[in-house]
Enzyme design. Sequence first.
Site, PDB file in Angstrom:
ATOM      1  N   LYS A 152       0.868  -1.186   0.000  1.00  0.00           N
ATOM      2  CA  LYS A 152       0.000   0.000   0.000  1.00  0.00           C
ATOM      3  C   LYS A 152       0.904   1.235   0.000  1.00  0.00           C
ATOM      4  O   LYS A 152       1.487   1.584   1.020  1.00  0.00           O
ATOM      5  CB  LYS A 152      -0.876  -0.019   1.255  1.00  0.00           C
ATOM      6  CG  LYS A 152      -2.211   0.667   1.128  1.00  0.00           C
ATOM      7  CD  LYS A 152      -2.171   2.158   0.909  1.00  0.00           C
ATOM      8  CE  LYS A 152      -1.945   2.967   2.162  1.00  0.00           C
ATOM      9  NZ  LYS A 152      -1.839   4.427   1.853  1.00  0.00           N
ATOM     10  N   GLU A 205       9.238   1.251  11.154  1.00  0.00           N
ATOM     11  CA  GLU A 205      10.298   2.233  10.871  1.00  0.00           C
ATOM     12  C   GLU A 205       9.631   3.600  10.922  1.00  0.00           C
ATOM     13  O   GLU A 205       8.954   4.001   9.966  1.00  0.00           O
ATOM     14  CB  GLU A 205      10.893   1.988   9.475  1.00  0.00           C
ATOM     15  CG  GLU A 205      11.639   0.671   9.333  1.00  0.00           C
ATOM     16  CD  GLU A 205      13.029   0.691   9.972  1.00  0.00           C
ATOM     17  OE1 GLU A 205      13.414   1.718  10.560  1.00  0.00           O
ATOM     18  OE2 GLU A 205      13.705  -0.335   9.875  1.00  0.00           O
ATOM     19  N   CYS A 257      13.973  10.109   6.551  1.00  0.00           N
ATOM     20  CA  CYS A 257      13.773   9.729   7.944  1.00  0.00           C
ATOM     21  C   CYS A 257      15.042   9.935   8.750  1.00  0.00           C
ATOM     22  O   CYS A 257      15.021  10.574   9.795  1.00  0.00           O
ATOM     23  CB  CYS A 257      13.318   8.274   8.017  1.00  0.00           C
ATOM     24  SG  CYS A 257      14.341   7.149   7.080  1.00  0.00           S
ATOM     25  N   GLU A 303      10.314  16.755  14.435  1.00  0.00           N
ATOM     26  CA  GLU A 303      10.877  16.387  13.125  1.00  0.00           C
ATOM     27  C   GLU A 303      10.371  17.395  12.087  1.00  0.00           C
ATOM     28  O   GLU A 303       9.179  17.474  11.825  1.00  0.00           O
ATOM     29  CB  GLU A 303      10.390  14.983  12.772  1.00  0.00           C
ATOM     30  CG  GLU A 303      10.861  14.522  11.416  1.00  0.00           C
ATOM     31  CD  GLU A 303      10.330  13.144  11.041  1.00  0.00           C
ATOM     32  OE1 GLU A 303       9.146  12.863  11.264  1.00  0.00           O
ATOM     33  OE2 GLU A 303      11.125  12.358  10.503  1.00  0.00           O
TER      34      GLU A 303
HETATM   35  P1  NAD Z   1       2.285   8.592   7.445  1.00  0.00           P
HETATM   36  O1  NAD Z   1       2.398   7.849   8.726  1.00  0.00           O
HETATM   37  O2  NAD Z   1       1.339   9.720   7.363  1.00  0.00           O
HETATM   38  O3  NAD Z   1       1.872   7.608   6.261  1.00  0.00           O
HETATM   39  C1  NAD Z   1       2.633   6.446   5.968  1.00  0.00           C
HETATM   40  C2  NAD Z   1       1.727   5.410   5.320  1.00  0.00           C
HETATM   41  O4  NAD Z   1       0.778   4.945   6.282  1.00  0.00           O
HETATM   42  C3  NAD Z   1       0.918   5.924   4.134  1.00  0.00           C
HETATM   43  O5  NAD Z   1       0.882   4.923   3.146  1.00  0.00           O
HETATM   44  C4  NAD Z   1      -0.453   6.146   4.738  1.00  0.00           C
HETATM   45  O6  NAD Z   1      -1.512   6.065   3.816  1.00  0.00           O
HETATM   46  C5  NAD Z   1      -0.543   5.000   5.718  1.00  0.00           C
HETATM   47  N1  NAD Z   1      -1.480   5.195   6.822  1.00  0.00           N
HETATM   48  C6  NAD Z   1      -2.020   6.336   7.287  1.00  0.00           C
HETATM   49  N2  NAD Z   1      -2.833   6.088   8.352  1.00  0.00           N
HETATM   50  C7  NAD Z   1      -2.791   4.769   8.561  1.00  0.00           C
HETATM   51  C8  NAD Z   1      -3.380   3.897   9.545  1.00  0.00           C
HETATM   52  N3  NAD Z   1      -4.174   4.360  10.514  1.00  0.00           N
HETATM   53  N4  NAD Z   1      -3.076   2.587   9.491  1.00  0.00           N
HETATM   54  C9  NAD Z   1      -2.251   2.110   8.545  1.00  0.00           C
HETATM   55  N5  NAD Z   1      -1.668   2.874   7.594  1.00  0.00           N
HETATM   56  C10 NAD Z   1      -1.934   4.192   7.607  1.00  0.00           C
HETATM   57  O7  NAD Z   1       3.775   9.045   7.099  1.00  0.00           O
HETATM   58  P2  NAD Z   1       4.276   9.924   5.836  1.00  0.00           P
HETATM   59  O8  NAD Z   1       3.924  11.350   6.083  1.00  0.00           O
HETATM   60  O9  NAD Z   1       3.881   9.259   4.575  1.00  0.00           O
HETATM   61  O10 NAD Z   1       5.863   9.738   5.961  1.00  0.00           O
HETATM   62  C11 NAD Z   1       6.691  10.598   6.676  1.00  0.00           C
HETATM   63  C12 NAD Z   1       7.122   9.953   7.980  1.00  0.00           C
HETATM   64  O11 NAD Z   1       7.735   8.688   7.734  1.00  0.00           O
HETATM   65  C13 NAD Z   1       8.172  10.760   8.702  1.00  0.00           C
HETATM   66  O12 NAD Z   1       7.865  10.773  10.080  1.00  0.00           O
HETATM   67  C14 NAD Z   1       9.445   9.968   8.459  1.00  0.00           C
HETATM   68  O13 NAD Z   1      10.466  10.160   9.421  1.00  0.00           O
HETATM   69  C15 NAD Z   1       8.950   8.576   8.455  1.00  0.00           C
HETATM   70  N6  NAD Z   1       9.897   7.698   7.775  1.00  0.00           N
HETATM   71  C16 NAD Z   1      10.590   6.769   8.511  1.00  0.00           C
HETATM   72  C17 NAD Z   1      11.526   5.957   7.888  1.00  0.00           C
HETATM   73  C18 NAD Z   1      12.339   4.941   8.665  1.00  0.00           C
HETATM   74  O14 NAD Z   1      12.980   4.111   8.052  1.00  0.00           O
HETATM   75  N7  NAD Z   1      12.301   4.952   9.975  1.00  0.00           N
HETATM   76  C19 NAD Z   1      11.755   6.095   6.525  1.00  0.00           C
HETATM   77  C20 NAD Z   1      11.024   7.048   5.809  1.00  0.00           C
HETATM   78  C21 NAD Z   1      10.089   7.847   6.442  1.00  0.00           C
END
Ligand code: NAD
Length: 465
Positions: free
Chosen positions: A167, A240, A274, A372
Amino acid sequence: MTTLLEDITATAQEGRAIPDAATGEPIGYVATRSIADLDDAVATARAAQPAWAALGHAERSRILHAAADEIDAHAEELAQIIAKEQGKPLNGLGARFEAGGCAAWIRAAADLPLEPEVIFEAEGTRSELHYVPLGVVGAISPWNWPALIAIWQIAPSLRMGNTVVAKPSEYTPLSVMAVAELMNRHLPAGVLTVVPGGREVGAAIAAHPGIDKIMFTGSTRTGREIVKSSAHNLARLTLELGGNDAGIVLPGADVKALGEKLFWGAFINSGQTCAALKRLYVHDSLYEEVVAELARLAEAAPLGPGMDETSALGPLSTRQQFDIVSDLVEDARGRGARIVTGGEAAPELGAHFYRATVVADIDDDAPLVAEEQFGPVLPIVRYTDLDDVIARANASDQALGASVWGDPEQARVIAERIQSGTVWINQHGTINPLVPFGGTKGSGYGLEFGVHGLKAVAGTKVITV
Ligand code: NAD
């Protein structure tokens, strides 16, 4: 012959327009999938899993290599989709690097040996630990490195004999659909399905009884939701999550020699990474020198559309992220912090462009430091005492990466006292498909990459003879 983009895009009537991050013009259309489509995808993945597992490691590895070769053969098309949809520049640590990384991470997952371990052997008894498929993996990914992060979830899962329902982020579905389309030219039907949908589809994956493991990369807030949703079927989790990586520059560090690495540690993908450097602590003795050097590098880095070969920094991916970043900078300005360079949008380039920004004379309690920021902004904070700065670095709930800059011996001693999934010395954010990566505290749990990453998408079984 059709292009990769034509192969994945729906018509304007069928789908939702996906905008170019730089121009706002539609790049393509995606037919958004519903929870009913998810149920079908999970049923298909469950049906395909036993035969995929039965192929064995060698045959799955061969197929994964064919998929990696296919990605390399279409790397430029893939890179252009990423550059448009997510916004990162083609060059440097940008979209071409991301496309190349997809193939590299697939090959690493395909090639790593993972033999059963003999745990006990004596007096005619032998106990072995075997790594077995879990079943169906739900792979939920974010928008910042859309294709590469999806591959980090997909490749080890497939290698270990699982099937995958992926997804992508609602902001960057095309990059994930493109890389999956290339893999699916070689994978058996049903082994990898992409379900482009919104948050509700992600939430349904997290609660789905037909999913055995969730690989989630995204925000800490969503990570908490996933833990709750997965409780009833005890799906295994790799989380992650967000980071607020601290860097510590030690007295005596060679600022000129380290400047470029510090800069790109923070500004890679315009800070939308991230494990980017998100707050930099600099010893008083070097403070002004570091501030001036990073401001000089920020002013020298060309800002422009990802598709422009000369761009080093691109736009923010979304309006929402642009607003978060500009609000944090305005808050810092209001608190009296010094905006050394940047601190403003670049509307002549497009709606989501923000100039590379260096902020000095700021305290730990400013949200720009404490949260962040996920944008092209680096707050630089002064310190005088090493014990004190280590405590300040550790005060965050986020603990994905950190770095120490200066004499490597002294840096190593400090690295051991920092609470973080990774501590880099004289570098930040460098990753390697053979070296485990993951967060601690609010940045999540579980490891990706290397043999540890394969074990994370496998079940265990002990056989005692
Ligand atoms: P997000 O949490 O808003 O969304 C991530 C994914 O989760 C999307 O596909 C979204 O549709 C889905 N999602 C949203 N609500 C959900 C729910 N209730 N249940 C399941 N899935 C759901 O994050 P984002 O804004 O897309 O990404 C940015 C964040 O990701 C930043 O905090 C960044 O640090 C983090 N990140 C972490 C890593 C790592 O390896 N630790 C890598 C990249 C990004």
